[in-house]
Scaffold this active site. Structure first.
Site, PDB file in Angstrom:
ATOM      1  N   GLY A   7       2.285  14.442   8.200  1.00  0.00           N
ATOM      2  CA  GLY A   7       3.685  14.287   7.804  1.00  0.00           C
ATOM      3  C   GLY A   7       4.568  13.573   8.813  1.00  0.00           C
ATOM      4  O   GLY A   7       5.796  13.714   8.773  1.00  0.00           O
TER       5      GLY A   7
ATOM      6  N   ASN B 236       5.250  10.436   8.872  1.00  0.00           N
ATOM      7  CA  ASN B 236       6.112   9.495   8.131  1.00  0.00           C
ATOM      8  C   ASN B 236       7.277  10.238   7.472  1.00  0.00           C
ATOM      9  O   ASN B 236       8.409   9.745   7.471  1.00  0.00           O
ATOM     10  CB  ASN B 236       5.295   8.700   7.106  1.00  0.00           C
ATOM     11  CG  ASN B 236       4.608   7.509   7.749  1.00  0.00           C
ATOM     12  OD1 ASN B 236       5.253   6.533   8.117  1.00  0.00           O
ATOM     13  ND2 ASN B 236       3.298   7.605   7.928  1.00  0.00           N
TER      14      ASN B 236
ATOM     15  N   LYS C  32      -8.285  10.638  -7.232  1.00  0.00           N
ATOM     16  CA  LYS C  32      -7.135  10.183  -8.030  1.00  0.00           C
ATOM     17  C   LYS C  32      -6.323  11.377  -8.537  1.00  0.00           C
ATOM     18  O   LYS C  32      -6.770  12.525  -8.451  1.00  0.00           O
ATOM     19  CB  LYS C  32      -7.625   9.317  -9.201  1.00  0.00           C
ATOM     20  CG  LYS C  32      -8.473  10.061 -10.207  1.00  0.00           C
ATOM     21  CD  LYS C  32      -8.899   9.143 -11.344  1.00  0.00           C
ATOM     22  CE  LYS C  32      -9.817   9.900 -12.300  1.00  0.00           C
ATOM     23  NZ  LYS C  32     -10.241   9.086 -13.445  1.00  0.00           N
TER      24      LYS C  32
ATOM     25  N   ARG D 140      -4.608   9.782  -2.514  1.00  0.00           N
ATOM     26  CA  ARG D 140      -5.099   9.736  -3.896  1.00  0.00           C
ATOM     27  C   ARG D 140      -4.495   8.556  -4.612  1.00  0.00           C
ATOM     28  O   ARG D 140      -3.360   8.164  -4.315  1.00  0.00           O
ATOM     29  CB  ARG D 140      -4.642  10.967  -4.680  1.00  0.00           C
ATOM     30  CG  ARG D 140      -5.423  12.137  -4.363  1.00  0.00           C
ATOM     31  CD  ARG D 140      -5.010  13.387  -5.054  1.00  0.00           C
ATOM     32  NE  ARG D 140      -5.876  14.378  -4.496  1.00  0.00           N
ATOM     33  CZ  ARG D 140      -7.056  14.697  -4.981  1.00  0.00           C
ATOM     34  NH1 ARG D 140      -7.468  14.186  -6.121  1.00  0.00           N
ATOM     35  NH2 ARG D 140      -7.832  15.550  -4.375  1.00  0.00           N
TER      36      ARG D 140
ATOM     37  N   ASN E  50       4.619   3.148  -1.399  1.00  0.00           N
ATOM     38  CA  ASN E  50       3.491   3.562  -0.559  1.00  0.00           C
ATOM     39  C   ASN E  50       3.577   2.881   0.802  1.00  0.00           C
ATOM     40  O   ASN E  50       4.151   1.794   0.916  1.00  0.00           O
ATOM     41  CB  ASN E  50       2.173   3.157  -1.241  1.00  0.00           C
ATOM     42  CG  ASN E  50       0.960   3.622  -0.460  1.00  0.00           C
ATOM     43  OD1 ASN E  50       0.909   4.750   0.042  1.00  0.00           O
ATOM     44  ND2 ASN E  50      -0.040   2.755  -0.333  1.00  0.00           N
TER      45      ASN E  50
ATOM     46  N   HIS F 186       0.978   1.513   3.791  1.00  0.00           N
ATOM     47  CA  HIS F 186      -0.435   1.227   4.027  1.00  0.00           C
ATOM     48  C   HIS F 186      -0.607   0.739   5.469  1.00  0.00           C
ATOM     49  O   HIS F 186       0.133  -0.148   5.915  1.00  0.00           O
ATOM     50  CB  HIS F 186      -0.923   0.158   3.036  1.00  0.00           C
ATOM     51  CG  HIS F 186      -2.379  -0.111   3.177  1.00  0.00           C
ATOM     52  ND1 HIS F 186      -3.337   0.775   2.729  1.00  0.00           N
ATOM     53  CD2 HIS F 186      -3.049  -1.132   3.768  1.00  0.00           C
ATOM     54  CE1 HIS F 186      -4.535   0.292   3.026  1.00  0.00           C
ATOM     55  NE2 HIS F 186      -4.390  -0.857   3.653  1.00  0.00           N
TER      56      HIS F 186
END
Ligand code: GAR
Length: 206
Positions: free
Chosen positions: A16, A18, A69, A97, A113, A115
């Site tokens: 966590g 971020n 997923k 996921r 998101n 990455h």
């Protein structure tokens, strides 16, 4: 004048950091947003402890039966949770996921998101390791809107990180994460300000 506050729902599987950077930016008034809820697919994930400390409603939601997923009954539960707290955007902060159609339809262009590579290079798992093994000299991180591909959606913010001689996967990942913690709040502020549009594969501000 009343400001529009972006209501953020966060999904995460890890420690966590971020999420923490988003909380810090909100406290520093550099991000006009509020984290309304946090959900994790990992029962003892650090992100849930951090959310509790900040008094943010949070929950483990069983992702079964799929391994990689979010679909079916679990997807419904995540959507119900996010809706119950009125999330405007769904922020994937280390959520390991693939988010599927129902969630992407409900939050169209509102799932974000981060990455740990400069997309479109090195999509998928452990991107910092892929970059190191490939031998690139510059890598970084990307914040993007999520579409139905894997790590393919329109790019909001990217930050570069040099690969240093003697880097290990851990040392490189650590430096990438330092940039992630700047990139995520910056990207979310672009969405919060509301003056953006898609131009090809990137998001531009008006
Ligand atoms: C981050 O480094 C993020 O880039 C990565 O997971 C980590 C989560 O850290 N995400 C992915 O690899 C997604 N494909 P955090 O829980 O401390 O924020």
């Amino acid at each position: 004048m009343t400001q529009n506050i972006l209501k953020i729902g966060i999904l995460g599987s890890g420690s966590g950091t971020n999420m923490q950077s988003i909380c810090d930016a909100i406290s520093a008034h550099t991000l006009d947003a509020r984290i309304v809820c946090v959900a994790s697919d990992v029962p003892n994930a650090g992100i849930l402890d951090r959310a509790k400390k900040h008094g943010i409603p949070c929950r483990y939601i069983d992702p079964a039966p799929f391994k990689t997923k979010l679909e079916g009954r679990a997807e419904d539960e995540y959507i119900e949770f996010l809706s119950a707290y009125g999330a405007d955007v769904v922020v994937l902060a280390g959520f390991m996921r693939i988010v599927k159609k129902k969630m992407l339809d409900k939050y169209h262009d509102r799932v974000v998101n981060i990455h740990p590579a400069l997309l479109p290079a090195f999509p998928g798992i452990a991107a910092w390791k892929q970059a190191l093994e490939y031998g690139v000299k510059i890598t970084g991180c990307t914040v993007h809107l999520v579409d139905s591909g894997t790590d393919t959606g329109p790019i909001i913010v990217q930050k570069s990180v040099p690969v240093l001689e003697g880097d290990t996967p851990d040392s490189l990942h650590k430096r990438i994460q330092e940039q992630e913690h700047k990139a995520y709040p910056e990207a979310l502020q672009i969405l919060a300000a509301g003056k953006w549009r898609k131009e090809g594969r990137r998001i531009v501000t008006a």
